[in-house]
Design a protein around this motif. Structure first.
Motif, PDB file in Angstrom:
ATOM      1  N   GLY A   1      31.987  31.062  39.374  1.00 21.34           N
ATOM      2  CA  GLY A   1      30.884  31.084  40.322  1.00 21.34           C
ATOM      3  C   GLY A   1      30.525  32.490  40.755  1.00 21.34           C
ATOM      4  O   GLY A   1      31.306  33.431  40.586  1.00 21.34           O
ATOM      5  N   ILE A   2      29.331  32.622  41.297  1.00 20.10           N
ATOM      6  CA  ILE A   2      28.864  33.876  41.884  1.00 20.10           C
ATOM      7  C   ILE A   2      28.714  33.648  43.379  1.00 20.10           C
ATOM      8  O   ILE A   2      28.073  32.680  43.807  1.00 20.10           O
ATOM      9  CB  ILE A   2      27.515  34.307  41.284  1.00 20.10           C
ATOM     10  CG1 ILE A   2      27.643  34.517  39.772  1.00 20.10           C
ATOM     11  CG2 ILE A   2      27.012  35.594  41.950  1.00 20.10           C
ATOM     12  CD1 ILE A   2      26.309  34.702  39.067  1.00 20.10           C
ATOM     13  N   VAL A   3      29.315  34.523  44.174  1.00 22.66           N
ATOM     14  CA  VAL A   3      29.260  34.374  45.631  1.00 22.66           C
ATOM     15  C   VAL A   3      27.857  34.725  46.121  1.00 22.66           C
ATOM     16  O   VAL A   3      27.356  35.828  45.881  1.00 22.66           O
ATOM     17  CB  VAL A   3      30.298  35.271  46.328  1.00 22.66           C
ATOM     18  CG1 VAL A   3      30.212  35.090  47.850  1.00 22.66           C
ATOM     19  CG2 VAL A   3      31.707  34.944  45.833  1.00 22.66           C
ATOM     20  N   LEU A   4      27.228  33.776  46.815  1.00 28.09           N
ATOM     21  CA  LEU A   4      25.881  33.976  47.347  1.00 28.09           C
ATOM     22  C   LEU A   4      25.908  34.525  48.768  1.00 28.09           C
ATOM     23  O   LEU A   4      25.131  35.408  49.122  1.00 28.09           O
ATOM     24  CB  LEU A   4      25.110  32.654  47.326  1.00 28.09           C
ATOM     25  CG  LEU A   4      24.937  31.983  45.958  1.00 28.09           C
ATOM     26  CD1 LEU A   4      24.211  30.651  46.115  1.00 28.09           C
ATOM     27  CD2 LEU A   4      24.182  32.896  44.998  1.00 28.09           C
ATOM     28  N   ARG A   5      26.794  33.988  49.585  1.00 29.07           N
ATOM     29  CA  ARG A   5      26.917  34.446  50.972  1.00 29.07           C
ATOM     30  C   ARG A   5      28.230  33.926  51.544  1.00 29.07           C
ATOM     31  O   ARG A   5      28.861  33.033  50.979  1.00 29.07           O
ATOM     32  CB  ARG A   5      25.742  33.976  51.837  1.00 29.07           C
ATOM     33  CG  ARG A   5      25.571  32.470  51.902  1.00 29.07           C
ATOM     34  CD  ARG A   5      24.296  32.089  52.640  1.00 29.07           C
ATOM     35  NE  ARG A   5      23.983  30.685  52.483  1.00 29.07           N
ATOM     36  CZ  ARG A   5      24.329  29.733  53.341  1.00 29.07           C
ATOM     37  NH1 ARG A   5      25.010  30.052  54.444  1.00 29.07           N
ATOM     38  NH2 ARG A   5      24.005  28.473  53.135  1.00 29.07           N
TER      39      ARG A   5
ATOM     40  N   GLU B   1      33.334  38.493  48.039  1.00 24.71           N
ATOM     41  CA  GLU B   1      32.188  39.091  48.705  1.00 24.71           C
ATOM     42  C   GLU B   1      30.919  38.758  47.922  1.00 24.71           C
ATOM     43  O   GLU B   1      30.967  38.521  46.710  1.00 24.71           O
ATOM     44  CB  GLU B   1      32.358  40.612  48.791  1.00 24.71           C
ATOM     45  CG  GLU B   1      33.502  41.063  49.682  1.00 24.71           C
ATOM     46  CD  GLU B   1      33.284  40.706  51.136  1.00 24.71           C
ATOM     47  OE1 GLU B   1      32.118  40.732  51.592  1.00 24.71           O
ATOM     48  OE2 GLU B   1      34.275  40.379  51.819  1.00 24.71           O
ATOM     49  N   PRO B   2      29.748  38.722  48.589  1.00 25.86           N
ATOM     50  CA  PRO B   2      28.497  38.432  47.887  1.00 25.86           C
ATOM     51  C   PRO B   2      28.296  39.313  46.657  1.00 25.86           C
ATOM     52  O   PRO B   2      28.614  40.500  46.685  1.00 25.86           O
ATOM     53  CB  PRO B   2      27.434  38.703  48.959  1.00 25.86           C
ATOM     54  CG  PRO B   2      28.134  38.369  50.240  1.00 25.86           C
ATOM     55  CD  PRO B   2      29.546  38.855  50.048  1.00 25.86           C
ATOM     56  N   THR B   3      27.793  38.740  45.609  1.00 28.64           N
ATOM     57  CA  THR B   3      27.532  39.281  44.261  1.00 28.64           C
ATOM     58  C   THR B   3      28.740  39.153  43.336  1.00 28.64           C
ATOM     59  O   THR B   3      28.585  39.228  42.116  1.00 28.64           O
ATOM     60  CB  THR B   3      27.077  40.765  44.224  1.00 28.64           C
ATOM     61  OG1 THR B   3      28.169  41.623  44.522  1.00 28.64           O
ATOM     62  CG2 THR B   3      25.913  41.016  45.164  1.00 28.64           C
ATOM     63  N   THR B   4      29.953  38.948  43.874  1.00 29.14           N
ATOM     64  CA  THR B   4      31.132  38.909  43.016  1.00 29.14           C
ATOM     65  C   THR B   4      31.128  37.670  42.123  1.00 29.14           C
ATOM     66  O   THR B   4      30.854  36.562  42.574  1.00 29.14           O
ATOM     67  CB  THR B   4      32.421  38.924  43.862  1.00 29.14           C
ATOM     68  OG1 THR B   4      32.377  40.023  44.765  1.00 29.14           O
ATOM     69  CG2 THR B   4      33.644  39.069  42.971  1.00 29.14           C
TER      70      THR B   4
ATOM     71  N   THR C   1      38.921  37.704  39.785  1.00 25.99           N
ATOM     72  CA  THR C   1      37.644  38.402  39.686  1.00 25.99           C
ATOM     73  C   THR C   1      37.245  38.592  38.226  1.00 25.99           C
ATOM     74  O   THR C   1      38.028  39.097  37.420  1.00 25.99           O
ATOM     75  CB  THR C   1      37.723  39.782  40.362  1.00 25.99           C
ATOM     76  OG1 THR C   1      38.093  39.612  41.733  1.00 25.99           O
ATOM     77  CG2 THR C   1      36.376  40.495  40.293  1.00 25.99           C
ATOM     78  N   LEU C   2      36.032  38.191  37.908  1.00 31.24           N
ATOM     79  CA  LEU C   2      35.485  38.412  36.572  1.00 31.24           C
ATOM     80  C   LEU C   2      34.619  39.666  36.544  1.00 31.24           C
ATOM     81  O   LEU C   2      34.593  40.385  35.555  1.00 31.24           O
ATOM     82  CB  LEU C   2      34.668  37.194  36.133  1.00 31.24           C
ATOM     83  CG  LEU C   2      35.449  35.871  36.056  1.00 31.24           C
ATOM     84  CD1 LEU C   2      34.509  34.728  35.703  1.00 31.24           C
ATOM     85  CD2 LEU C   2      36.584  35.969  35.047  1.00 31.24           C
ATOM     86  N   ASP C   3      33.898  39.905  37.636  1.00 25.55           N
ATOM     87  CA  ASP C   3      33.083  41.123  37.745  1.00 25.55           C
ATOM     88  C   ASP C   3      32.803  41.409  39.215  1.00 25.55           C
ATOM     89  O   ASP C   3      32.276  40.557  39.931  1.00 25.55           O
ATOM     90  CB  ASP C   3      31.767  40.964  36.983  1.00 25.55           C
ATOM     91  CG  ASP C   3      31.120  42.304  36.657  1.00 25.55           C
ATOM     92  OD1 ASP C   3      31.304  43.257  37.444  1.00 25.55           O
ATOM     93  OD2 ASP C   3      30.444  42.407  35.622  1.00 25.55           O
ATOM     94  N   HIS C   4      33.168  42.604  39.658  1.00 27.72           N
ATOM     95  CA  HIS C   4      32.915  43.024  41.042  1.00 27.72           C
ATOM     96  C   HIS C   4      31.489  43.529  41.231  1.00 27.72           C
ATOM     97  O   HIS C   4      31.001  43.622  42.351  1.00 27.72           O
ATOM     98  CB  HIS C   4      33.874  44.163  41.432  1.00 27.72           C
ATOM     99  CG  HIS C   4      35.067  43.711  42.202  1.00 27.72           C
ATOM    100  ND1 HIS C   4      34.971  43.024  43.386  1.00 27.72           N
ATOM    101  CD2 HIS C   4      36.395  43.852  41.963  1.00 27.72           C
ATOM    102  CE1 HIS C   4      36.182  42.766  43.851  1.00 27.72           C
ATOM    103  NE2 HIS C   4      37.062  43.249  43.005  1.00 27.72           N
ATOM    104  N   PHE C   5      30.838  43.916  40.125  1.00 26.01           N
ATOM    105  CA  PHE C   5      29.546  44.600  40.191  1.00 26.01           C
ATOM    106  C   PHE C   5      29.644  45.782  41.152  1.00 26.01           C
ATOM    107  O   PHE C   5      28.861  45.930  42.092  1.00 26.01           O
ATOM    108  CB  PHE C   5      28.432  43.632  40.606  1.00 26.01           C
ATOM    109  CG  PHE C   5      28.141  42.593  39.562  1.00 26.01           C
ATOM    110  CD1 PHE C   5      27.549  42.947  38.365  1.00 26.01           C
ATOM    111  CD2 PHE C   5      28.503  41.269  39.755  1.00 26.01           C
ATOM    112  CE1 PHE C   5      27.298  41.997  37.379  1.00 26.01           C
ATOM    113  CE2 PHE C   5      28.262  40.313  38.777  1.00 26.01           C
ATOM    114  CZ  PHE C   5      27.653  40.677  37.588  1.00 26.01           C
TER     115      PHE C   5
END
Length: 238
Positions: A9-13, A53-56, A77-81
């Motif tokens: 998943g991607i954290v939205l908020r 955190e959002p975007t992670t 974590t797959l990607d912290h961006f």
């Protein structure tokens, strides 16, 4: 039946819950919107750290709750961006895309393409801080939702002498049927690049009057579709 499931998943908020916990809202490809509690995440020595955190982009194990709140038990974590998170300009654009997704994704409904599209947009933003990343995402989101604007010819008559864009009519308008807001020829070209499979070419355009037109058109088109004003609009305008 197992009470646990694994998903990406991607954290939205996120928002606070009690003294040390947070509710994490994510988009998952196979489960749509997920709302889950991360216990103790606000403690200094939390096992989750900054991974929610959002975007992670994460992979996680979740305990299915009895109500609408699940419980996150493990996270990878797959990607912290990181490039996005360390650049306020990029982060603002990313948060705007997260807010848009948060408004359309449904719980317990697979969102494979929407998840893929958001992930691709975040990766693009990491590499290219174009002013058109977020507007392009808005426009493509509208297409995915079945409400993409018509940009190749006048919505009313099919004429090609385009001079305006109308949310009410659902696309571009000719001089005869003009309504909505004016649009320049360069902005029309950008719209057609974005929605015609040439996004990369559009994103390489330098900031200009035409890109500002696209920002306004895309934002207002999305807000018209959602029937609400985006909270991040004021941030993007600064």
């Amino acid at each position: 039946m197992s009470k646990y499931y694994t998903t990406k998943g991607i954290v939205l908020r996120t928002y606070k819950l009690r003294e040390a916990d947070r509710i994490i809202v994510l988009i998952s490809p196979d489960r749509g919107m997920i709302r889950a509690v991360a216990k103790g995440i606000r403690k200094t020595k939390s096992k989750f750290g900054s991974r929610l955190e959002p975007t992670t982009h994460v992979s996680m194990q979740v305990h299915k709750g009895k109500g609408d709140l699940d419980l996150i038990t493990q996270v990878e974590t797959l990607d912290h961006f990181r490039t996005i998170r360390e650049d306020l300009n990029r982060l603002t654009k990313a948060i705007a895309m997260l807010e848009a997704v948060d408004q359309v994704v449904l719980p317990s409904e697979p969102a494979i393409e929407l998840h893929r599209m958001l992930l691709r947009a975040l990766k693009t933003l990491e590499e290219n801080d174009s002013v058109l990343v977020t507007p392009s995402f808005y426009l493509k989101l509208l297409v995915l939702e079945g409400s993409g604007p018509i940009v190749d010819q006048c919505v009313v008559c099919g004429a090609t002498d385009i001079v305006a864009f109308s949310n009410e009519e659902g696309g571009v308008m000719c001089a005869t049927h003009r309504t909505g807001i004016p649009i320049s020829a360069p902005a029309i070209d950008l719209l057609r690049l974005i929605l015609g499979g040439q996004l990369g070419k559009a994103l390489n355009q330098k900031e200009s009057h035409a890109t500002k037109e696209i920002e306004k058109i895309a934002r207002e088109a999305l807000e018209y579709f959602l029937e609400r004003r985006m909270r991040t609009t004021t941030l993007l305008d600064t």
